[in-house]
Design an enzyme around this catalytic site. Structure first.
Site, PDB file in Angstrom:
ATOM      1  N   CYS A 168      -7.633 -26.231  14.135  1.00 19.91           N
ATOM      2  CA  CYS A 168      -8.830 -27.075  14.213  1.00 19.91           C
ATOM      3  C   CYS A 168      -8.489 -28.561  14.166  1.00 19.91           C
ATOM      4  O   CYS A 168      -9.238 -29.389  14.688  1.00 19.91           O
ATOM      5  CB  CYS A 168      -9.797 -26.703  13.090  1.00 19.91           C
ATOM      6  SG  CYS A 168     -10.579 -25.081  13.329  1.00 19.91           S
ATOM      7  N   CYS A 186     -13.312 -27.147   9.442  1.00 17.07           N
ATOM      8  CA  CYS A 186     -12.070 -26.488   9.015  1.00 17.07           C
ATOM      9  C   CYS A 186     -10.890 -27.454   9.091  1.00 17.07           C
ATOM     10  O   CYS A 186     -10.801 -28.285  10.003  1.00 17.07           O
ATOM     11  CB  CYS A 186     -11.805 -25.262   9.894  1.00 17.07           C
ATOM     12  SG  CYS A 186     -10.301 -24.355   9.467  1.00 17.07           S
ATOM     13  N   ASP A 196       0.855  -1.174   0.000  1.00 16.37           N
ATOM     14  CA  ASP A 196       0.000   0.000   0.000  1.00 16.37           C
ATOM     15  C   ASP A 196       0.894   1.227   0.000  1.00 16.37           C
ATOM     16  O   ASP A 196       2.031   1.183   0.453  1.00 16.37           O
ATOM     17  CB  ASP A 196      -0.901  -0.027   1.236  1.00 16.37           C
ATOM     18  CG  ASP A 196      -2.053   0.954   1.150  1.00 16.37           C
ATOM     19  OD1 ASP A 196      -2.119   1.717   0.164  1.00 16.37           O
ATOM     20  OD2 ASP A 196      -2.883   0.962   2.065  1.00 16.37           O
ATOM     21  N   HIS A 240      -6.344 -19.911  12.159  1.00 16.88           N
ATOM     22  CA  HIS A 240      -7.687 -20.367  11.784  1.00 16.88           C
ATOM     23  C   HIS A 240      -8.418 -19.352  10.916  1.00 16.88           C
ATOM     24  O   HIS A 240      -8.974 -19.702   9.863  1.00 16.88           O
ATOM     25  CB  HIS A 240      -8.540 -20.671  13.014  1.00 16.88           C
ATOM     26  CG  HIS A 240      -9.979 -20.829  12.658  1.00 16.88           C
ATOM     27  ND1 HIS A 240     -10.470 -21.948  12.017  1.00 16.88           N
ATOM     28  CD2 HIS A 240     -11.027 -19.967  12.773  1.00 16.88           C
ATOM     29  CE1 HIS A 240     -11.753 -21.779  11.766  1.00 16.88           C
ATOM     30  NE2 HIS A 240     -12.117 -20.587  12.217  1.00 16.88           N
ATOM     31  N   ASP A 263      -8.095  -7.253   0.521  1.00 16.90           N
ATOM     32  CA  ASP A 263      -7.212  -7.336   1.686  1.00 16.90           C
ATOM     33  C   ASP A 263      -7.920  -6.698   2.868  1.00 16.90           C
ATOM     34  O   ASP A 263      -8.806  -5.852   2.687  1.00 16.90           O
ATOM     35  CB  ASP A 263      -5.897  -6.590   1.452  1.00 16.90           C
ATOM     36  CG  ASP A 263      -6.054  -5.093   1.705  1.00 16.90           C
ATOM     37  OD1 ASP A 263      -5.648  -4.628   2.792  1.00 16.90           O
ATOM     38  OD2 ASP A 263      -6.620  -4.391   0.832  1.00 16.90           O
ATOM     39  N   CYS A 265      -7.613 -26.373   9.220  1.00 15.86           N
ATOM     40  CA  CYS A 265      -6.398 -25.653   9.628  1.00 15.86           C
ATOM     41  C   CYS A 265      -5.693 -26.372  10.775  1.00 15.86           C
ATOM     42  O   CYS A 265      -6.256 -27.261  11.434  1.00 15.86           O
ATOM     43  CB  CYS A 265      -6.729 -24.209  10.021  1.00 15.86           C
ATOM     44  SG  CYS A 265      -7.435 -24.021  11.682  1.00 15.86           S
TER      45      CYS A 265
END
Length: 384
Positions: free
Chosen positions: A311, A306, A94, A337, A268, A308
């Protein structure tokens, strides 16, 4: 050809959504894509290896923050941001315009640029279009954002128009300073606040610069989501079909889906990582505020669907314990997560575009997440 370009693989029949591949010097990214934010050369609490594991191929860095600390010249000495932070994927930086806008009374905007006081030590600093490009060249980002003026909401039409004109003049200075090279591509930013004619004019005049990509800025700054969607409805059609379209600062699941429906390719936001550190997990059935007492003995993972790391290995009860004990691991697990949740969401969105079923997916997801109840509650609530 620009070092960053978009290949459109499929256009959904029932919406403006498109499936694509974004080519960058540091990899090819499937779009639509959500990009985790690494403001200060790190996605907070996560290693680059963990970022890869959750499926992200592109992250953000921030010109304003890295300019103030540790300084772009130091990062240049280390071979650029990729080497400095040990990240070999793509990076978008940015320009710092939004951060300067957020300083309020601590900054003064002129035609030359923005004079402001550092939020670290109060020292006087100055950012101009040329300086923002110089910093981003030193950082070595794949995608470089033009220096723009982000208008507050609400603002008068006169202010919005003057700001839009200044942003366009600054874009010319950015382009003159940073010609698109073999390694860096400049994206312009559409402004104009919530005024339809200004947004359309800004988009058309920004497109005249024939840049590798275009962003829509000045949204998610306090307006309601329906207003944001309306702005996208009339702004996106003014942007080229063959160039990436980036909606800045948006990361809630509903806004991601609605943005894709309207033709956005890139997003984003700090939202998923920020709420993670505050103890809120995004799950398929809605938000889980892990500090709540109801999770003290809950053996389930944050989100049973999930995949991840958090999890796969930990219970809600354990993660709640970590937060109550002030342990950093709790923040890390929640961050992993939430970012994986959004990567999975974007993958489902891409699959739905491929099958021309995105609207059906939206309706099903909103019911499961609880957005439909929120909508009905707002409709039934008495006026203020």
């Amino acid at each position: 050809m620009s070092p960053v370009h978009l290949e459109i693989l499929q256009q959904e029949k029932s919406t403006r959504a498109r499936l694509g591949k974004l080519y960058t010097p540091h990899g090819v990214i499937d779009t639509p894509v959500f990009m985790p934010v690494g403001t200060q050369a790190t996605v907070k609490t996560m290693t680059p290896e963990e970022i890869k594991e959750i499926g992200a191929g592109i992250i953000l860095g921030n010109t304003y923050h890295l300019f103030l600390r540790p300084g772009h010249e130091l990062i240049r000495e280390f071979g650029g941001l990729h080497h400095f932070m040990h990240w070999d994927g793509a990076i978008l930086t940015d320009s710092g315009g939004f951060q300067v806008f957020s300083l309020g009374d601590l900054r003064k905007i002129t035609e030359e640029g923005v004079e402001f006081r550092s939020h670290h030590d109060g020292s006087k600093q100055f950012l101009s279009p040329e300086k923002a490009m110089e910093i981003q060249m030193a950082l070595g980002a794949d995608i470089v954002m033009a220096f723009d003026e982000c208008t507050p909401h609400p603002c008068t039409r006169e202010y919005a128009e003057a700001s839009m004109e200044r942003t366009l003049r600054w874009l010319k200075r950015c382009q003159d300073t940073l010609k698109t090279t073999r390694t860096q591509a400049l994206f312009g930013i559409v402004q104009g606040s919530m005024y339809k004619d200004l947004r359309i004019e800004s988009a058309r005049r920004t497109v005249e610069y024939d840049l590798p990509g275009y962003a829509i800025g000045g949204l998610s700054v306090g307006e309601d989501k329906q207003t944001m969607y309306e702005v996208l409805d009339y702004t996106v059609p003014e942007l080229p079909e063959d160039k990436p379209r980036y909606l800045m600062g948006v990361g809630s699941p509903d806004a991601l889906i609605e943005g894709v429906i309207r033709g956005i390719d890139m997003f984003d936001c700090v939202l998923p990582t920020r709420i993670a550190r505050n103890g809120t997990a995004m799950t398929r059935s809605g938000k889980v505020v892990i500090k709540n007492a109801e999770y003290a003995k809950d053996p389930k993972p944050l989100d049973p669907g999930c995949d991840c790391y958090a999890c796969r290995n930990y219970s809600r009860a354990y993660i709640r314990h970590l937060f109550k004990a002030g342990e950093i691991l709790g923040l890390r697990l929640m961050t992993i997560h939430n970012l994986r949740f959004l990567q999975n969401l974007m993958a489902e969105i891409r699959k739905s575009i491929a099958g021309d079923t995105l609207l059906e997916f939206r309706d099903r997801f909103f019911r499961e997440y609880g957005y439909e109840e929120e909508r009905q509650d707002k409709q039934n609530r008495p006026a203020d």
